[in-house]
Write an enzyme that holds these catalytic residues in place. Structure first.
Site, PDB file in Angstrom:
ATOM      1  N   GLU A 132       0.812  -1.217   0.000  1.00 44.42           N
ATOM      2  CA  GLU A 132       0.000   0.000   0.000  1.00 44.42           C
ATOM      3  C   GLU A 132       0.844   1.265   0.000  1.00 44.42           C
ATOM      4  O   GLU A 132       0.463   2.270  -0.613  1.00 44.42           O
ATOM      5  CB  GLU A 132      -0.973  -0.020   1.187  1.00 44.42           C
ATOM      6  N   HIS A 190     -12.260  -6.552   7.653  1.00 43.21           N
ATOM      7  CA  HIS A 190     -13.006  -6.160   6.450  1.00 43.21           C
ATOM      8  C   HIS A 190     -14.208  -5.314   6.844  1.00 43.21           C
ATOM      9  O   HIS A 190     -15.207  -5.285   6.129  1.00 43.21           O
ATOM     10  CB  HIS A 190     -13.458  -7.392   5.653  1.00 43.21           C
TER      11      HIS A 190
END
Ligand code: TPP
Ligand code: MG
Length: 733
Positions: free
Chosen positions: A463, A533
């Site tokens: 990322e 999530h």
């Protein structure tokens, strides 16, 4: 003493004597001594408390002048680090400019008094603003090199436009440009170092990585940071690189090696890795004393490798300059540094009133009416290329985000889209027979097929790499619209977002900016999304000056706000609630290719008179459910305000509604404590106290992460029942 060396940037072939011309050797020494003189002057100023920080390049000069003279300022690009004084002097930054930063002058051209000394930035020379963070700049260098390559393959992308951020960006590029970046040997431990090498190697990018190995990272010796003590051995298997490990105290060896490294990059053969062994002539900084952790014998041995001492001895030994000439030259350079200090000490200081300048773009205000194209076009008038998200039928948020990306990529050739799994298929040959991935949520579906693999591609699974490279693209005037696959995994990019992306404009006093869009699926209510999530956390990002934060609750807003995000001149975190992607709530027809919504404009999604309910994202439909029940069951009329953008947010709309209702609830999905609602509630308490008939209430999730078992998930996240209870309680207060 000025020694003009007109051919200094031409590749030197070894002279018959076996080395560089005497003239060039003297020039190298002059630059090295000038660098040391400026350091010594700064140290004096620090001791006199006329400046506030000092870190020197002493001991690194030979390596740096070698690098600088092998490259072309204003043509090539530079992402240096704090030790690179000699590099920057050799590229063309003046001692006065350096000392203006030391005193924090208003006229400090690199930062206007905002950054410590040696935090370089010079637009004309292509030295891009650097931070204090170690190794972040390497990913910027990689993105910069990618942008240069992209622009030389797509020269049409350099064309200006009157209608968006491009109006303020003149793009320059050269097909054979090279990007330089440097770091200390200790900083090679950072993940971003390895992430940069990965992408440079894979893409055969023209980046020269220079490791300035002085053996220490503050007090930590090289073998603690680098297994085996030698970074060259560890990186040796990266494909496509030119590698060199050199004596970084010998400017001649350095220049010749950098010339070869730059030639490798210019020829398009790949990146280069130059590992120079230099030394630290002084301690890490003036806040450090290496006597605390280095033995006397070690320090004495190191001192013998001082590049200035060695080069002086050589010039004498080879009869190039006499002792008298050397003394005169050194004295003149010292005088030059002293004169620069005098000028810097007289310079005007920055005005306190100017502090907020350049937090955001002064050129383009995303709250302005130029973005208020909320007019929905008749369906079908813009057929577009997306297979989804067009026409009159109601479309999901996912479809209309995809449609916006299609439209904007067609309009603006500067847009590139990348992230994890965003391409249809990295192996292009498969595209004839496969449907394509197009993102784990399919939001980028079809973009690669339509716009090609150099505009839509998969990143490595890293990322920081995604955001760091985007900054490099952004400073070149490109518009990367990148995806972080799940908000839960944004954290490796946090350093780049917080310390680099959001700060580029402010810390360079408006000289550089990286108006990148980061799209991020966020949030819970997924039934089984669990800890990794389901995360929220938007307030962590609204707490970063310089970053716009957007959080739509329905398909039409998502389309219009994404368009504004893309056309805007600031970096934008665009949060997309996963649960809303395909909900039947909030579907809408395709609103046309120019539909845009200005930032900072809330929407009253349900008018009411008794209570104001301020919310956004997935709580909007839940708040509407609660408001309907309150109306039916309790006769309470709740006004629901969807903020739509969180930074900036619509204080006017909040104040107007609260003045009408005198009772207010702030509801969000993220945890209660330190959440976004805390700031809104505090401001209402502060500025609208007289208008309130009751305390400001907050509804939010529990102060925990979201658990997997649905019973737990339901209890942790705020449900319509909890909102209804807050409404009823507040009405009765
Ligand atoms: C990400 C980050 N962590 C820690 C620091 C504090 N720090 C500044 S310089 C430095 C040591 C760097 O050593 P090295 O990479 O060898 O470079 P040198 O200073 O020796 O040239 C540290 C730990 C920082 N600036 N950035
Ligand atoms: Mg070091």
């Amino acid at each position: 003493m000025e020694l003009a060396v007109p051919s200094v940037r031409e590749p030197e072939t070894k002279a018959a004597s076996g080395g560089l011309s005497p003239q060039l050797l003297v020039e190298l020494y002059r630059l090295m001594v000038l660098s040391r003189s400026v350091d010594d002057r700064e140290i004096l100023l620090k001791r006199q408390q006329k400046i506030f920080f000092q870190i020197s390049g002493a001991g690194h000069e030979a390596l740096q002048v070698g690098a600088a003279l092998a490259m072309r300022p204003g043509y090539d690009w530079f992402f240096p680090y704090y030790r690179d004084r000699a590099l920057c002097l050799a590229l063309g930054v003046t001692p006065t400019e350096m000392l203006l930063q030391g005193v924090g002058a208003a006229t400090d051209p690199a930062s206007g008094g905002r950054q410590m000394p040696t935090h370089w930035s010079d637009r004309a020379l292509h030295i891009v603003s650097t931070s204090s963070s170690t190794a972040t700049q390497l990913l910027h260098a990689v993105g910069c090199a990618e942008a240069g390559r992209y622009l030389s393959h797509h020269p049409e992308a350099a064309a200006k436009s009157e209608t968006d951020y491009r109006a303020f960006r003149d793009l320059e590029f050269h097909g054979d440009e090279v990007v330089f970046t440097s770091l200390g040997e200790g900083s090679t431990s950072q993940g971003e170092f390895w992430e940069a090498l990965n992408t440079a190697s894979n893409g055969k990018l023209p980046v020269v990585f220079c490791v300035e190995d002085n053996g220490y990272a503050i007090s930590v010796p090289v073998e603690v940071n680098t297994p085996g003590g030698n970074i060259s051995k560890l990186v040796a298997n990266f494909p496509n690189f030119y590698f060199a490990e050199i004596d970084g105290t010998d400017p001649e060896a350095c220049l010749l090696v950098f010339q070869a490294a730059v030639a490798h990059c210019r020829a398009g053969l790949g990146p280069a890795f130059v590992h120079g062994h230099c030394m630290r002539a002084y301690s890490h900084s003036l806040s450090d004393d290496d006597k605390w952790y280095r033995s006397a014998a070690e320090r004495e041995a190191d001192a013998l490798r001082d590049p200035l001492v060695k080069m002086r001895a050589r010039l004498l030994r080879e009869g190039i300059l006499t002792e008298v000439e050397l003394d005169a030259m050194e004295h003149a350079l010292d005088e030059e540094a002293a004169a620069a200090a005098e000028i810097a000490l007289e310079a005007p200081l920055p005005l306190v009133a100017g502090i907020p300048k350049h937090v955001y773009s002064a050129d383009l205000d995303p709250t302005s009416s130029s973005f208020a194209a909320e007019e929905v076009q008749p369906a079908g008038s813009n057929p577009g290329k997306s297979s989804t998200g067009k026409g009159a039928a109601p479309h999901t948020m996912a479809d209309l985000i995809n449609a916006c990306l299609f439209d904007e990529m067609g309009r603006d050739p500067r847009i590139v889209v990348y992230g994890e799994d965003v391409a249809d298929a990295s192996r292009e040959e498969a595209l004839d027979e496969v449907k394509g991935k197009g993102g784990v949520f399919k939001l980028t579906s079809g973009l690669q097929r339509e716009y090609g693999s150099d505009r839509v591609f998969n990143s490595p699974l890293a990322e920081a790499n995604i955001v760091g490279r985007a900054i490099g693209y952004g400073v070149r005037g490109m518009k990367p619209v990148v995806e972080i696959q799940f908000f839960d995994y944004i954290w490796p990019a946090m350093h780049q977002i917080h310390n680099e992306l959001a700060l580029m404009r402010w810390r360079s006093h408006g000289e550089w900016a990286a108006p990148v869009v980061i799209r991020v699926p966020i949030g819970g209510y997924l039934t089984g999304g669990s800890i990794y999530h389901s995360q929220s956390g938007e307030s962590i990002f609204t707490h970063i000056p310089g970053l716009r934060v957007v959080f739509p609750s329905n398909a039409q807003d998502a389309n219009g706000l994404l368009r504004t995000a893309i056309r805007c001149d600031d970096p934008v975190l665009f949060l997309e609630h996963k649960r809303l992607y395909r909900e039947s709530y909030g579907r809408a027809p395709y609103p046309g290719p120019d539909f845009a919504i200005p930032f900072g404009k809330a929407k009253i999604v349900r008018p009411g008179t008794h209570i104001t309910l301020i919310t956004y994202g997935a709580i909007v439909p839940r708040a509407l459910q609660a408001a309907e029940r309150a109306h039916r069951e309790n006769g309470i009329e709740v006004e629901v305000l969807d903020l739509r953008t969180l930074n900036p947010y619509d204080w006017e709309a909040i104040a107007t509604s609260v003045r009408k209702t005198s009772r207010v609830i702030v509801a969000h999905e993220d945890m209660l404590s330190w959440g976004y609602g805390a700031e809104i509630a505090a401001r209402i308490g502060d500025e609208l106290f007289e208008d309130l008939d009751a305390p400001v209430k907050r509804v939010a999730s529990m102060d925990t992460f979201v658990a997997y078992q649905p019973i737990l998930e339901d209890a942790i996240l705020p449900q319509p029942e909890a909102i209804l209870k807050a409404i009823v309680d507040l009405r009765a207060y």
